[in-house]
Scaffold this active site. Structure first.
Site, PDB file in Angstrom:
ATOM      1  N   ASP A  10     136.217  62.047  -9.493  1.00 35.54           N
ATOM      2  CA  ASP A  10     135.623  61.226 -10.378  1.00 35.54           C
ATOM      3  C   ASP A  10     135.370  61.840 -11.818  1.00 35.54           C
ATOM      4  O   ASP A  10     135.810  63.220 -11.802  1.00 35.54           O
ATOM      5  CB  ASP A  10     134.140  60.829  -9.886  1.00 35.54           C
ATOM      6  CG  ASP A  10     133.238  60.190 -10.706  1.00 35.54           C
ATOM      7  OD1 ASP A  10     133.600  59.145 -11.400  1.00 35.54           O
ATOM      8  OD2 ASP A  10     132.139  60.430 -11.070  1.00 35.54           O
ATOM      9  N   ALA A  12     132.482  61.237 -15.029  1.00 34.41           N
ATOM     10  CA  ALA A  12     131.255  61.788 -15.396  1.00 34.41           C
ATOM     11  C   ALA A  12     130.403  62.293 -14.275  1.00 34.41           C
ATOM     12  O   ALA A  12     130.128  61.453 -13.372  1.00 34.41           O
ATOM     13  CB  ALA A  12     130.443  60.623 -16.039  1.00 34.41           C
ATOM     14  N   LYS A  52     131.400  49.100 -15.127  1.00 40.12           N
ATOM     15  CA  LYS A  52     130.392  49.060 -16.145  1.00 40.12           C
ATOM     16  C   LYS A  52     129.768  47.554 -16.383  1.00 40.12           C
ATOM     17  O   LYS A  52     128.561  47.325 -16.389  1.00 40.12           O
ATOM     18  CB  LYS A  52     130.465  49.513 -17.515  1.00 40.12           C
ATOM     19  CG  LYS A  52     131.049  51.009 -17.704  1.00 40.12           C
ATOM     20  CD  LYS A  52     130.215  51.915 -16.623  1.00 40.12           C
ATOM     21  CE  LYS A  52     130.532  53.469 -16.529  1.00 40.12           C
ATOM     22  NZ  LYS A  52     129.993  53.988 -15.356  1.00 40.12           N
ATOM     23  N   ASP A 186     130.116  61.869  -7.458  1.00 42.57           N
ATOM     24  CA  ASP A 186     128.560  62.012  -7.445  1.00 42.57           C
ATOM     25  C   ASP A 186     127.686  61.144  -7.257  1.00 42.57           C
ATOM     26  O   ASP A 186     126.347  61.173  -7.184  1.00 42.57           O
ATOM     27  CB  ASP A 186     128.223  62.869  -8.733  1.00 42.57           C
ATOM     28  CG  ASP A 186     128.453  62.116  -9.847  1.00 42.57           C
ATOM     29  OD1 ASP A 186     127.549  61.510 -10.408  1.00 42.57           O
ATOM     30  OD2 ASP A 186     129.638  61.783 -10.087  1.00 42.57           O
TER      31      ASP A 186
END
EC number: 3.11.1.1
Length: 269
Positions: A10, A12, A52, A186
Site C-alpha cells: 500500500d 499512505a 475515495k 495498514d
C-alpha cells in the site's frame, strides 16, 4: 522456487505518509467545502483503504455522520452528494499529496534488502490515478520507486476490498503464484484485498491509519500510549484476517523469512 517472489505494498501509512494524514485531512476539508458539514479526523479514518468515492459513500453511512446530514438536509447522503464531495476532494488531494510523499522511516532500507533477495516490489492504492500521478514521482524524488503501481480507478473490475489491484501487480511483475506474494497494508480493506487475491497478508499497526499519529507525536508518546494504540490497531488488522501484524515495513524482512519457512513446509496462505 518455493519462496516469496513479490510484495504488494500500500502507499499512505505503509510506505509514505506516516499516520496516513494526507487523505484524512482532505476528507474533512472536502465535506466542509462542499456542504458545510463537519466530520472528525477519527470518522474520516474509519473506511480508509477503499477507493475515495467509495470512502465518501461509507462515511455518509456512519450513524453519526448520517445524523448530521439528516439534521441539515432532511435526508441521507445521495450519489449526487457523493459526487459533489468527490469533486471537492480531488483538487485538494492532488494539491496536497506531494506534501506527504516522504518515505516512512526504514522503508528505503527495507526495499533495498528485499530487492537484494530477488523480491519484486509491487504497489497499489486507494488513491485514484490523478493523485498517484503526483505522488509517484514525488516519492521517487525521495528514493522510493516500486517496480509497479496500480491506482484504485485503473481497473474496470474495481478496487478494494476486491483482489484486482493486487492481481494486476502479479500479472505486471510476472509472478508465478499468488502464494508467493505478500500483501502489506495498514488498513482492513487492504488486508481483505490480499486475502481475496490468495496472498499472505501483513498488517502494519504503528505506521498507518489505525494507529493514527504523526511521526513527531509517535516519537514523544509514552510507552503506555504506544502500547494501547498498537493493540487497538493490531486487533483491527487481525480481525480483518491478517496473517501477521508488525509495527512498520521495517519489520517485513523477518516476516518474509518466517513465511519462506512455512512455504518450504508446504503451507499456503
Amino acid at each position: 522456487m518455493n519462496r516469496i517472489h513479490a510484495v504488494i505494498l500500500d502507499w499512505a501509512g505503509t510506505t509514505v505518509d506516516f499516520g496516513s494524514f494526507a487523505p484524512t485531512q482532505i476528507f474533512v476539508e472536502a465535506f466542509r467545502q462542499a456542504f458545510d458539514v463537519e466530520i472528525t479526523l477519527a470518522e474520516a479514518r474509519v473506511p480508509m483503504g477503499l477507493g475515495k468515492w467509495q470512502h465518501i459513500e461509507a462515511l455518509g453511512k456512519l450513524p453519526a455522520v448520517d445524523a448530521r446530514w439528516q439534521a441539515k438536509f432532511g435526508r441521507s447522503m445521495s450519489a449526487a452528494d457523493i459526487d459533489a464531495i468527490y469533486a471537492a476532494f480531488m483538487p485538494l488531494q492532488i494539491a496536497k499529496v506531494v506534501d506527504f510523499s516522504s518515505p516512512i522511516a526504514g522503508v528505503i532500507d527495507t526495499i533495498a534488502a528485499l530487492r537484494a533477495e530477488g523480491i519484486k516490489i509491487g504497489s497499489c492504492s486507494g488513491y485514484p490515478r490523478a493523485v498517484m500521478e503526483r505522488l509517484v514521482p514525488a516519492a521517487a524524488e525521495h528514493g522510493y520507486r516500486p517496480d509497479h503501481w496500480v491506482a484504485t480507478d485503473d481497473l474496470a473490475a474495481g478496487g478494494r476490498p476486491g483482489p484486482w489491484m493486487a492481481l494486476q501487480n502479479v500479472i505486471a511483475l510476472g509472478i508465478d503464484a499468488v502464494a508467493h506474494c505478500v500483501k502489506v497494508d495498514d488498513a482492513a480493506p487492504g488486508i481483505s484485498e490480499g486475502l481475496n487475491a490468495g496472498m499472505w497478508t501483513v498488517g502494519l499497526a504503528v505506521s498507518g491509519n489505525e494507529f493514527g499519529a504523526t511521526w513527531d507525536a509517535y516519537q514523544t508518546m509514552s510507552k503506555e500510549d504506544v502500547a494501547v494504540r498498537r493493540e487497538h490497531a493490531a486487533s483491527k488488522l487481525y480481525a480483518a484476517g491478517a496473517h501477521y501484524v508488525v509495527d512498520s515495513l521495517a519489520d517485513l524482512p523477518g516476516v518474509i523469512a518466517h513465511i519462506n519457512a512455512r512455504l518450504a513446509q508446504g503451507e499456503r496462505p
